[in-house]
Scaffold this motif. Structure first.
Motif, mmCIF file in Angstrom:
data_model
loop_
_atom_site.group_PDB
_atom_site.id
_atom_site.type_symbol
_atom_site.label_atom_id
_atom_site.label_comp_id
_atom_site.label_asym_id
_atom_site.label_seq_id
_atom_site.Cartn_x
_atom_site.Cartn_y
_atom_site.Cartn_z
ATOM 1 N N TYR A 183 0.840 -1.187 0.000
ATOM 2 C CA TYR A 183 0.000 0.000 0.000
ATOM 3 C C TYR A 183 0.879 1.243 0.000
ATOM 4 N N TYR A 184 0.533 2.177 -0.881
ATOM 5 C CA TYR A 184 1.297 3.408 -1.042
ATOM 6 C C TYR A 184 0.414 4.626 -0.786
ATOM 7 N N CYS A 185 0.949 5.598 -0.078
ATOM 8 C CA CYS A 185 0.267 6.885 -0.015
ATOM 9 C C CYS A 185 0.886 7.814 -1.056
ATOM 10 N N ALA A 186 0.084 8.732 -1.527
ATOM 11 C CA ALA A 186 0.514 9.617 -2.603
ATOM 12 C C ALA A 186 -0.071 10.999 -2.406
ATOM 13 N N LEU A 187 0.659 11.990 -2.893
ATOM 14 C CA LEU A 187 0.235 13.378 -2.790
ATOM 15 C C LEU A 187 0.079 13.967 -4.178
ATOM 16 N N ARG A 188 -1.006 14.680 -4.401
ATOM 17 C CA ARG A 188 -1.297 15.277 -5.704
ATOM 18 C C ARG A 188 -1.134 16.788 -5.617
ATOM 19 N N MET A 189 -0.235 17.333 -6.384
ATOM 20 C CA MET A 189 -0.030 18.778 -6.377
ATOM 21 C C MET A 189 -0.828 19.470 -7.476
ATOM 22 N N ARG A 190 -1.183 18.744 -8.511
ATOM 23 C CA ARG A 190 -1.968 19.354 -9.585
ATOM 24 C C ARG A 190 -3.430 19.441 -9.155
ATOM 25 N N SER A 191 -4.267 20.014 -9.989
ATOM 26 C CA SER A 191 -5.623 20.342 -9.560
ATOM 27 C C SER A 191 -6.673 19.308 -9.932
ATOM 28 N N SER A 192 -6.304 18.273 -10.658
ATOM 29 C CA SER A 192 -7.324 17.314 -11.072
ATOM 30 C C SER A 192 -6.733 15.917 -11.191
ATOM 31 N N GLY A 193 -7.644 14.958 -11.287
ATOM 32 C CA GLY A 193 -7.244 13.559 -11.386
ATOM 33 C C GLY A 193 -7.241 12.935 -10.011
ATOM 34 N N ARG A 194 -7.762 11.707 -9.932
ATOM 35 C CA ARG A 194 -7.745 11.030 -8.649
ATOM 36 C C ARG A 194 -7.558 9.530 -8.783
ATOM 37 N N TYR A 195 -7.998 8.931 -9.863
ATOM 38 C CA TYR A 195 -7.984 7.473 -9.980
ATOM 39 C C TYR A 195 -6.710 6.929 -10.599
ATOM 40 N N GLN A 196 -5.979 7.751 -11.313
ATOM 41 C CA GLN A 196 -4.774 7.287 -12.000
ATOM 42 C C GLN A 196 -3.537 7.612 -11.186
ATOM 43 N N SER A 197 -2.620 6.684 -11.145
ATOM 44 C CA SER A 197 -1.383 6.932 -10.408
ATOM 45 C C SER A 197 -0.605 8.101 -11.000
ATOM 46 N N THR A 198 -0.765 8.334 -12.277
ATOM 47 C CA THR A 198 -0.042 9.430 -12.940
ATOM 48 C C THR A 198 -0.523 10.806 -12.496
ATOM 49 N N ALA A 199 -1.646 10.873 -11.795
ATOM 50 C CA ALA A 199 -2.155 12.154 -11.311
ATOM 51 C C ALA A 199 -1.421 12.630 -10.055
ATOM 52 N N TYR A 200 -0.629 11.775 -9.471
ATOM 53 C CA TYR A 200 0.033 12.076 -8.203
ATOM 54 C C TYR A 200 1.510 12.349 -8.406
ATOM 55 N N ASP A 201 2.030 13.228 -7.554
ATOM 56 C CA ASP A 201 3.384 13.736 -7.769
ATOM 57 C C ASP A 201 4.425 13.144 -6.818
ATOM 58 N N TYR A 202 3.998 12.763 -5.630
ATOM 59 C CA TYR A 202 4.935 12.215 -4.646
ATOM 60 C C TYR A 202 4.354 10.930 -4.067
ATOM 61 N N TRP A 203 5.255 9.997 -3.775
ATOM 62 C CA TRP A 203 4.866 8.680 -3.286
ATOM 63 C C TRP A 203 5.709 8.273 -2.092
ATOM 64 N N GLY A 204 5.093 7.504 -1.211
ATOM 65 C CA GLY A 204 5.849 6.881 -0.146
ATOM 66 C C GLY A 204 6.511 5.607 -0.650
ATOM 67 N N GLN A 205 7.225 4.948 0.244
ATOM 68 C CA GLN A 205 7.966 3.751 -0.137
ATOM 69 C C GLN A 205 7.096 2.489 -0.103
ATOM 70 N N GLY A 206 5.936 2.590 0.499
ATOM 71 C CA GLY A 206 5.004 1.476 0.565
ATOM 72 C C GLY A 206 5.105 0.693 1.856
ATOM 73 N N THR A 207 3.998 0.079 2.237
ATOM 74 C CA THR A 207 3.946 -0.786 3.406
ATOM 75 C C THR A 207 3.158 -2.043 3.038
ATOM 76 N N GLN A 208 3.689 -3.184 3.425
ATOM 77 C CA GLN A 208 3.090 -4.469 3.035
ATOM 78 C C GLN A 208 1.908 -4.808 3.935
ATOM 79 N N VAL A 209 0.819 -5.168 3.314
ATOM 80 C CA VAL A 209 -0.350 -5.697 4.020
ATOM 81 C C VAL A 209 -0.585 -7.115 3.503
ATOM 82 N N THR A 210 -0.585 -8.070 4.414
ATOM 83 C CA THR A 210 -0.813 -9.460 4.045
ATOM 84 C C THR A 210 -1.994 -9.988 4.848
ATOM 85 N N VAL A 211 -2.995 -10.471 4.129
ATOM 86 C CA VAL A 211 -4.186 -11.022 4.760
ATOM 87 C C VAL A 211 -4.158 -12.534 4.580
#
Length: 124
Positions: A94-122
């Motif tokens: 799971y990754y958190c992401a920050l969007r600096m531009r004004s639009s887009g929400r569903y595509q990863s390309t809409a986001y500008d910064y990303w965390g390194q991720g954290t593993q979730v195993t069910v």
């Protein structure tokens, strides 16, 4: 420059809960929308949840709607994802992401910064 750090991942049984956190540094989060994505092995990075800069607007993938809740605390520069009723298919990084531009929400390309991720195993 923005740094995002996720935490809270781990191993949980199906039906259980986890709470992921995303802490930001380098910039105040309150001006920017944010999101959570996840990536399972061999699959693309998929949208999970979105939250507007103020927190007033949220959006979820159909697969998690009613089970996951996204929230943010702008005073603490953090965002969270509460995950309940976890299923085997929620297993992913799971990754958190920050969007600096004004639009887009569903595509990863809409986001500008990303965390390194954290593993979730069910597990079953």
């Amino acid at each position: 420059q923005v740094q995002l750090v996720e935490s809270g991942g781990g191993l949980v049984q199906a039906g259980g809960s986890l709470r992921l956190s995303c802490a930001a540094s380098g910039r105040t989060l309150s001006s920017y929308a944010m999101g959570w994505f996840r990536q399972a092995p061999g699959k693309e990075r998929d949208f999970v949840a979105f939250i507007s800069s103020s927190g007033a607007s949220t959006d979820y993938a159909d697969s998690v709607k009613g089970r996951f809740t996204i929230s943010r605390d702008n005073a603490k520069n953090t965002m969270a994802l509460q995950m309940n009723s976890l299923k085997l298919e929620d297993t992913a990084v799971y990754y958190c992401a920050l969007r600096m531009r004004s639009s887009g929400r569903y595509q990863s390309t809409a986001y500008d910064y990303w965390g390194q991720g954290t593993q979730v195993t069910v597990s079953s």
